[in-house]
Design a protein around this motif. Structure first.
Motif, mmCIF file in Angstrom:
data_model
loop_
_atom_site.group_PDB
_atom_site.id
_atom_site.type_symbol
_atom_site.label_atom_id
_atom_site.label_comp_id
_atom_site.label_asym_id
_atom_site.label_seq_id
_atom_site.Cartn_x
_atom_site.Cartn_y
_atom_site.Cartn_z
ATOM 1 N N LYS A 1 117.948 -23.609 -33.303
ATOM 2 C CA LYS A 1 118.446 -24.786 -34.029
ATOM 3 C C LYS A 1 117.328 -25.808 -34.209
ATOM 4 O O LYS A 1 116.462 -25.968 -33.364
ATOM 5 N N LYS A 2 117.365 -26.489 -35.361
ATOM 6 C CA LYS A 2 116.360 -27.515 -35.657
ATOM 7 C C LYS A 2 116.869 -28.917 -35.342
ATOM 8 O O LYS A 2 116.096 -29.814 -35.020
ATOM 9 N N LYS A 3 118.194 -29.120 -35.477
ATOM 10 C CA LYS A 3 118.799 -30.431 -35.192
ATOM 11 C C LYS A 3 120.010 -30.224 -34.298
ATOM 12 O O LYS A 3 120.856 -29.378 -34.570
ATOM 13 N N THR B 170 122.946 -32.514 -31.829
ATOM 14 C CA THR B 170 123.516 -33.790 -31.406
ATOM 15 C C THR B 170 124.312 -33.574 -30.128
ATOM 16 O O THR B 170 125.133 -32.672 -30.042
ATOM 17 N N ALA C 104 113.526 -28.626 -31.285
ATOM 18 C CA ALA C 104 114.698 -29.226 -31.940
ATOM 19 C C ALA C 104 114.653 -30.746 -31.887
ATOM 20 O O ALA C 104 114.197 -31.335 -30.910
ATOM 21 N N GLN C 105 115.134 -31.366 -32.965
ATOM 22 C CA GLN C 105 115.298 -32.819 -33.006
ATOM 23 C C GLN C 105 116.659 -33.101 -32.380
ATOM 24 O O GLN C 105 117.689 -32.675 -32.899
ATOM 25 N N THR D 226 119.589 -35.701 -31.092
ATOM 26 C CA THR D 226 120.184 -37.025 -31.204
ATOM 27 C C THR D 226 121.240 -37.160 -30.117
ATOM 28 O O THR D 226 122.057 -36.259 -29.940
#
Length: 118
Positions: A63-65, A67, A97-98, A100
């Motif tokens: 996964k790249k993003k 939450t 991964a970024q 949040t």
């Protein structure tokens, strides 16, 4: 008049009740309960043995993003313990991964920076 100390945020408040209006006082025994493991061990065990879903590390793979939703300051959630473990689990298979972190305040006021750090 009976005075009962009730938990409120990080302290306790005195609640004064006429004894004729008091049937019983029910208290939690959570502070006396010994699960036989540390909080960290319980969390890691839950991540290693999820119920009805793949492991978090498998879900995060590639996964790249991402939450993560956590509770706000009004809930007794040990985010200072859970978040580092969750982040390590995610980073084990999605190191770039970024991520949040979303604090679920619902209808509560925004969480202050000091509360977030706590």
């Amino acid at each position: 008049m009976k005075t009962i100390k009730i938990p409120y945020y990080t302290t306790k408040l005195d609640l004064h009740i006429e004894e004729k209006n008091l049937k019983a006082v029910v208290t939690a025994k959570m502070h006396k309960y010994d699960p036989g493991k540390s909080e960290v061990e319980i969390i890691k065990d839950a991540l290693a043995h999820p119920i009805g879903t793949p492991k978090l590390s498998e879900l995060a793979k590639g996964k790249k993003k991402i939450t993560i939703v956590t509770s706000d300051h009004t809930r007794a959630v040990p985010s200072k313990i859970t978040l580092p473990i969750l982040l390590a689990e995610i980073r084990s298979t999605a190191p770039a991964a970024q991520i949040t972190i979303l604090i679920g305040t619902g209808l509560h006021r925004p969480t202050t920076e000091a509360e977030q750090r706590k």
